[in-house]
Design an enzyme around this catalytic site. Structure first.
Site, mmCIF file in Angstrom:
data_model
loop_
_atom_site.group_PDB
_atom_site.id
_atom_site.type_symbol
_atom_site.label_atom_id
_atom_site.label_comp_id
_atom_site.label_asym_id
_atom_site.label_seq_id
_atom_site.Cartn_x
_atom_site.Cartn_y
_atom_site.Cartn_z
ATOM 1 N N PHE A 179 0.645 -1.418 -0.308
ATOM 2 C CA PHE A 179 0.493 -0.251 0.420
ATOM 3 C C PHE A 179 1.078 1.752 0.231
ATOM 4 O O PHE A 179 1.288 1.121 0.986
ATOM 5 C CB PHE A 179 -1.159 -0.356 1.242
ATOM 6 C CG PHE A 179 -1.993 0.657 1.219
ATOM 7 C CD1 PHE A 179 -3.582 0.776 0.267
ATOM 8 C CD2 PHE A 179 -2.123 2.520 1.711
ATOM 9 C CE1 PHE A 179 -4.419 1.334 0.627
ATOM 10 C CE2 PHE A 179 -2.872 2.871 1.628
ATOM 11 C CZ PHE A 179 -4.676 2.400 1.430
ATOM 12 N N HIS A 203 2.888 -1.342 4.277
ATOM 13 C CA HIS A 203 3.873 0.540 3.373
ATOM 14 C C HIS A 203 5.646 -0.110 3.707
ATOM 15 O O HIS A 203 5.416 -0.088 5.051
ATOM 16 C CB HIS A 203 2.454 1.655 4.241
ATOM 17 C CG HIS A 203 3.755 2.774 3.829
ATOM 18 N ND1 HIS A 203 3.057 3.383 2.622
ATOM 19 C CD2 HIS A 203 4.628 3.566 4.218
ATOM 20 C CE1 HIS A 203 3.626 4.208 2.133
ATOM 21 N NE2 HIS A 203 5.039 4.411 3.065
ATOM 22 N N CYS A 444 13.762 26.662 12.288
ATOM 23 C CA CYS A 444 14.913 27.278 11.905
ATOM 24 C C CYS A 444 15.100 27.814 10.247
ATOM 25 O O CYS A 444 14.377 27.199 9.566
ATOM 26 C CB CYS A 444 16.310 27.569 12.785
ATOM 27 S SG CYS A 444 17.367 26.031 11.963
#
Ligand SMILES: Nc1ncnc2c1ncn2[C@@H]1O[C@H](COP(=O)(O)OP(=O)(O)OP(=O)(O)O)[C@@H](O)[C@H]1O
Length: 478
Positions: A179, A203, A444
């Protein structure tokens, strides 16, 4: 109290008398599950001649119309009648609104012994309704009044929704569906589940964890709407080190094919360990250049999967797959899933052989595949959150999950200076007031300082990540 007459798929009543009760039992369990997931309760049910009559406390038409094995869901009014006169009086008062100013027909189905025929009922109800309507039209009616007479009970259909057909999930064993969450694999899993197979998902994280996060969302949607009577699992195998190995050792044109072969090897192992009867993929012939028939043969011949590989999309064109994806409700979510293209070379081998795969795989450290399989993580698709599938070992993250708390680590700049919407400055973060399962994404400019900050926050018990590359390479949220 809503009453439903659920007509089962045509093939269920045709099953042998030994098999049928099991199919009905499973269908009723799945219907009950659908009702409960929609926040309702089943107050009673009975199976009557290829129909299930269901009483619930709230409107669950939509949920019932997504249960495999259901041909049609009728929302009905129900009546216990004394005689034909009584039945006709009730039916014509129930159907009055239905036929108002419309050309109509009455159709009656009857079972049991009565001193009247179906035609008698149709004729008399038709005559009683005529004055409220635009006339009877048996050939081309605008509305059809459907009446079912079962013994001394009668049902009249108020409205109906089409079901998906197929067989009740759970009557045909279990399969592990490879999947990605893109257009193809959800449709493939759906088609197999439609044939009564209990599907779990496998997956592979190949690159971005955003793809894994989004694939989980698709699996969750598929599970909660369509897969009833069990709790589907979403198994995640972190294949990133395997991808890096393949990218550095395997020749360009063979990378995609080799990666697929290794995915098959891993899937095969997990399918055996999990007691599955089959593996499912969304492959189809000749769709992507790596999915040529020769490549499929090469991969399967090399990997020798221990379970049959089901490829329900083999006969579909891409347009047909996308249309089905739209119809069953995954299109929007699937279209967000990024293609894993990092490994895909511009020139892909389309005529691979098992020998070529074997030769290339020899260059690969197979212990990485073993380790990835051993480290597989498994989630309950119904109760887990997309955040849960983000690997906790990674300090860096390449996207911003939907519900994440955003923390701006660029103190000296101030938050108004190109900060991200909803972000708070680091100085305003109170770690004691952040729930332990909340994903915190620190950013950042470049990702260097935020990594240090994220590590620091982790020591304080937070689920903190640093946005990889910082604002200069900011990913999108899921
Ligand atoms: N990351 C992954 N994890 C699990 N299975 C995968 C993954 N990527 C691909 N697959 C399996 O391989 C099949 C073919 O994948 P590929 O990427 O070549 O084609 P695709 O047509 O883009 O498929 P999809 O639309 O499902 O992503 C998929 O349908 C799926 O079954």
């Amino acid at each position: 109290m809503p009453v439903y007459v659920v007509t089962v798929s045509g093939e269920i009543p045709l099953r042998s008398s030994r098999t049928r009760p099991r199919f009905y039992r499973r269908l009723v369990e799945n219907l009950r599950d659908a009702v409960e997931r929609a926040g309702g309760r089943v107050l009673g049910h009975e199976v009557v001649e290829a129909k299930v009559v269901l009483r619930t406390d709230v409107d669950v038409t939509e949920a019932l119309s997504k249960v495999f094995g259901v041909h049609r869901v009728g929302v009905v009014a129900e009546y216990q009648f004394k005689d034909l006169k009584d039945l006709v009086a009730w039916a014509s008062s129930e159907a009055r609104d239905l036929v108002a100013n419309k050309r109509f027909a009455v159709r009656v189905k009857r079972s049991g012994s009565h001193d009247f025929t179906s035609l008698d009922v149709a004729r008399e109800v038709g005559a009683a309704l005529k004055e409220y309507s635009a006339g009877v039209d048996l050939e081309n009616p605008e509305v059809t009044v459907e009446i079912e007479v079962r013994g001394s009970r009668a049902f009249i259909y108020k409205r109906a929704a089409e079901g998906p057909g197929g067989l009740p999930v759970g009557v045909e064993g279990r399969a592990l569906a490879l999947f990605s969450g893109g257009f193809d694999s959800p449709v493939a899993a759906w088609l197999v589940a439609k044939r009564g197979v209990q599907v779990d998902f496998l997956h592979f994280t190949l690159g971005s964890t955003r793809a894994t996060y989004l694939a989980f969302k698709v699996a969750r949607e598929l599970s909660s709407k369509w897969l009833h009577g069990y709790r589907p699992r979403f198994v995640v195998v972190d294949f990133r080190k395997v991808v890096a190995e393949v990218a550095s050792k395997v020749s360009w044109p063979m990378r995609q094919v080799v990666l697929r072969a290794l995915m098959y090897t891993a899937a095969s192992r997990l399918a055996v360990a999990g007691g599955y009867n089959a593996i499912v993929t969304g492959e189809s012939i000749g769709q992507a250049s790596s999915q040529t028939l020769r490549n499929l043969q090469a991969v399967e011949e090399y990997a020798k999967p221990s379970r049959p590989v089901l490829r329900p999309l083999l006969g579909f064109d891409k347009e047909e797959i996308v249309a089905l994806s739209r119809r069953i409700g995954f299109y929007e979510l699937s279209s967000k899933v990024p293609e894993a293209c990092a490994i895909a070379p511009s020139r892909v081998e389309t005529h691979a052989t098992a020998g070529m795969v074997e030769e290339e795989v020899r260059k690969v450290d197979m212990s990485l595949v073993e380790k990835a399989v051993e480290g597989a993580r498994s989630f309950d698709t119904l109760s887990s959150r997309p955040d849960d599938v983000i690997p906790s070992d990674d300090v860096e993250i390449d996207f911003i999950p939907e519900d994440a708390l955003l923390v701006d680590a660029r103190e000296w700049r101030g938050v108004d200076d190109g900060s991200l919407p909803g972000a708070i400055p680091l100085s305003r973060l109170d770690p004691d007031n952040v729930p332990r399962d909340k994903v915190v994404v620190v950013f950042c400019d470049t990702g260097a300082i935020s990594t240090i900050v994220a590590e620091m926050l982790r020591k304080k018990g937070l689920r903190a990540y640093s946005l990889r590359g910082g604002l200069k390479r900011c990913g999108e949220g899921g």
